[in-house]
Motif scaffolding. Structure first.
Motif, short mmCIF file in Angstrom:
data_model
loop_
_atom_site.label_atom_id
_atom_site.label_comp_id
_atom_site.label_asym_id
_atom_site.label_seq_id
_atom_site.Cartn_x
_atom_site.Cartn_y
_atom_site.Cartn_z
N VAL A 70 3.66 23.76 -13.33
CA VAL A 70 2.86 24.98 -13.45
C VAL A 70 3.10 25.90 -12.26
CG1 VAL A 70 0.49 25.88 -13.58
CG2 VAL A 70 1.10 23.80 -14.82
N TYR A 71 3.20 25.33 -11.07
CA TYR A 71 3.43 26.14 -9.86
C TYR A 71 4.76 26.89 -9.96
CZ TYR A 71 4.51 27.14 -4.96
OH TYR A 71 4.86 27.75 -3.79
N GLN A 91 6.39 27.71 -12.69
CA GLN A 91 6.30 28.73 -13.74
C GLN A 91 5.58 29.98 -13.24
OE1 GLN A 91 4.34 26.66 -16.92
NE2 GLN A 91 6.21 25.69 -17.66
N LEU A 92 4.45 29.78 -12.54
CA LEU A 92 3.69 30.93 -12.06
C LEU A 92 4.45 31.67 -10.96
CD1 LEU A 92 0.09 29.40 -11.95
CD2 LEU A 92 1.07 30.91 -13.67
N CYS A 93 5.13 30.95 -10.08
CA CYS A 93 5.91 31.61 -9.04
C CYS A 93 7.05 32.43 -9.65
CB CYS A 93 6.48 30.57 -8.07
SG CYS A 93 5.22 29.80 -7.01
N GLU A 136 7.04 33.81 -12.58
CA GLU A 136 6.44 34.99 -13.20
C GLU A 136 6.10 36.05 -12.14
OE1 GLU A 136 4.99 37.57 -16.03
OE2 GLU A 136 6.16 35.73 -16.27
N THR A 161 -3.62 37.60 -13.20
CA THR A 161 -3.33 36.72 -14.35
C THR A 161 -3.05 35.30 -13.90
OG1 THR A 161 -2.42 38.62 -15.56
CG2 THR A 161 -1.86 36.41 -16.36
N ALA A 162 -2.28 35.15 -12.82
CA ALA A 162 -1.92 33.81 -12.35
C ALA A 162 -3.13 33.04 -11.84
CB ALA A 162 -0.86 33.92 -11.25
N HIS A 202 -5.32 31.34 -14.42
CA HIS A 202 -4.72 30.28 -15.24
C HIS A 202 -5.65 29.06 -15.24
CE1 HIS A 202 -1.88 27.20 -16.58
NE2 HIS A 202 -1.13 28.18 -17.03
N VAL A 239 -5.01 26.44 -12.57
CA VAL A 239 -5.34 26.88 -11.22
C VAL A 239 -6.84 26.74 -10.97
CG1 VAL A 239 -5.27 28.84 -9.62
CG2 VAL A 239 -3.37 28.45 -11.18
N LEU A 264 -0.54 28.26 -4.61
CA LEU A 264 -0.24 29.55 -5.22
C LEU A 264 -0.67 30.71 -4.31
CD1 LEU A 264 1.01 30.66 -7.79
CD2 LEU A 264 -1.26 30.79 -8.79
#
Length: 468
Positions: free
Chosen positions: A121-122, A124-126, A128, A145-146, A149, A152, A162
């Protein structure tokens, strides 16, 4: 006659053996699944373990684990939560190791899988953030948005990682500029603001500057509105109103009016969606209270989908509250079913003993006034012999089995005062007393009729064996 029966304060050996057998079967089923799947989520582990139980016990166990928050993917459960006297009531005694297997599974489950999921997940968010954040304004949008999540929200360590990455990206955007950006800035400064590199005289902003600012703030407003973030949308709308009030000549009134209408529609949509969420949760609670497990599960999945798509409309805290409410209603239904089954089983035992007592008493009355050759005597004798066969089966072993059966139902009831257990003890004592009295009556009749035709017809009664 029956010997006095003393119940142990701890779990009976029969109950302990039964739960050990459940645990062995559950572990085999879990290992078979893991051998093919490789890993399993906490809820999957719990459902696989609970699958070896009866439907009633399975629903009860899963409901209590869910109500405790132990089936969540990011749940952090202390390793000694089931040890000592402070553990949950439903995981004490003979059931402790079974619940431990449902919570933690076999060796290799838990933390390593959670770490892997956190890193996925980390990353993917980074990715994005790096893809979408080209300036501070776009960074603010993607960060919102991040940080909303679901993973998070439920994982403090992931949120900390994050935030550190976001701070690094923000510092990079503030300090680093590419050659293209520098060249574009110089061209912009030369052609639009400071002709021939001469500083522009201080004064009110130009029409183009006002419209640029208005367009930028309107994009922020529309971005917040698309995510149903009413507070941030209202803040952006206030800035648009301020621009209109300060520069009415440059800012067209229809542009601001369109934003006002969009904000009104946003509030109406949020109200409609929140009412629908409330109605959906009420349907789930009603289905759980009625025993419709399939419908209640479907509602919880719908609520989780809404939270993942629109976390601002259904925050994690509200989702957890709605889930607890549905699980509470499911537990109430299980309590009602268990209490009804307990009452029904007690009633069946009472009716059976009363029926046997009535048959025995009727035969004794007929034997006292009728000759063995009469049709009435022979019919009563046949019923009497059948009753004696049943009474011989109601021995100490049967009584112990009945006690375990009723205790299993009592275990499913919330009984903090111990009143239900006390009532069960009194009921078992009354059943034992009633059977003893029935045996005494049969023996007394046989002794009175010793040497007569009645005993010869009825046969000698051997009472149930006493407890060792």
């Amino acid at each position: 006659m029956y010997a006095p029966h003393r119940r142990s304060r701890g779990p009976s050996s029969a109950a302990a053996g039964r739960w050990r057998a459940y645990a062995c079967r559950a572990e085999r089923a879990l290992l078979r699944y893991l051998s093919s799947a490789g890993q399993a989520e906490p809820e999957t582990v719990a459902r696989l373990v609970a699958s070896v139980l009866s439907p009633r016990l399975r629903r009860n166990l899963l409901a209590r684990l869910g109500r405790a928050g132990w089936l969540e993917p990011g749940a952090r459960i202390p390793f000694d939560v089931l040890d000592g006297s402070g553990g949950p009531r439903f995981a004490r005694g003979a059931r402790r190791e079974f619940v431990r297997l449902a919570l933690f599974g076999p060796a290799g489950q838990g933390l390593p899988q959670r770490d892997r999921h956190r890193m996925v997940v980390y990353q993917q968010l980074c990715a994005e953030i790096m893809r979408s954040a080209v300036d501070e304004a776009s960074l603010a949008r993607v960060v919102n948005t991040a940080m909303n999540h679901p993973d998070v929200h439920s994982d403090a360590e992931l949120a900390s990682m994050l935030r550190a990455f976001i701070a690094e990206r923000q510092a990079s955007l503030r300090t680093l500029r590419t050659p293209d950006e520098i060249h574009s800035e110089r061209e912009h400064t030369s052609k639009l603001q400071h002709g021939f590199d001469l500083p522009r005289a201080a004064g009110p902003p130009t029409r183009d500057e006002v419209l640029d600012t208005f367009s930028r703030v309107r994009r922020e407003f529309q971005s917040h509105a698309s995510q149903y973030e009413a507070q941030r949308a209202l803040a952006a709308l206030a800035r648009l109103r301020e621009l209109r009030s300060r520069f009415p000549v440059h800012v067209p009134v229809d542009a601001l009016q369109a934003c006002e209408e969009q904000y009104d529609k946003l509030l109406k949509d949020i109200g409609v969606y929140r009412r629908q969420i409330k109605e959906l949760s009420e349907q789930g609670a009603a289905a759980a209270l009625a025993g419709d497990t399939e419908r209640a599960t479907w509602v919880m999945r719908r609520l989780e989908a809404v939270h993942r798509l629109l976390p601002t409309l259904l925050p994690a805290e509200q989702l957890a509250t709605l889930r607890r409410e549905i699980l509470t209603r499911a537990t109430e239904y299980e309590q009602h079913v268990a209490a009804m089954q307990l009452r029904q089983r007690k009633h069946e035992v009472i009716v059976q003993i009363k029926s046997l007592g009535a048959t025995v008493h009727r035969f004794h009355m007929i034997a006292a006034r009728c000759v063995p050759e009469s049709a009435e005597y022979q019919q009563a004798e046949q019923e009497y012999r059948e009753a004696l066969q049943v009474i011989r089966g109601l021995n100490t072993e049967w009584l112990s089995s009945l006690l375990l059966e009723l205790e299993a139902l009592v275990d499913e009831l919330e009984d903090p005062t111990g009143q239900t257990q006390t009532q069960l003890d009194a009921f078992i004592t009354n059943v034992r007393t009633a059977l003893n009295r029935l045996c005494i009556e049969i023996r007394a009749h046989q002794q009175r009729a010793a040497g007569g035709a009645g005993v010869a017809s009825a046969g000698s009664f051997t009472p149930p064996p006493a407890a060792s």
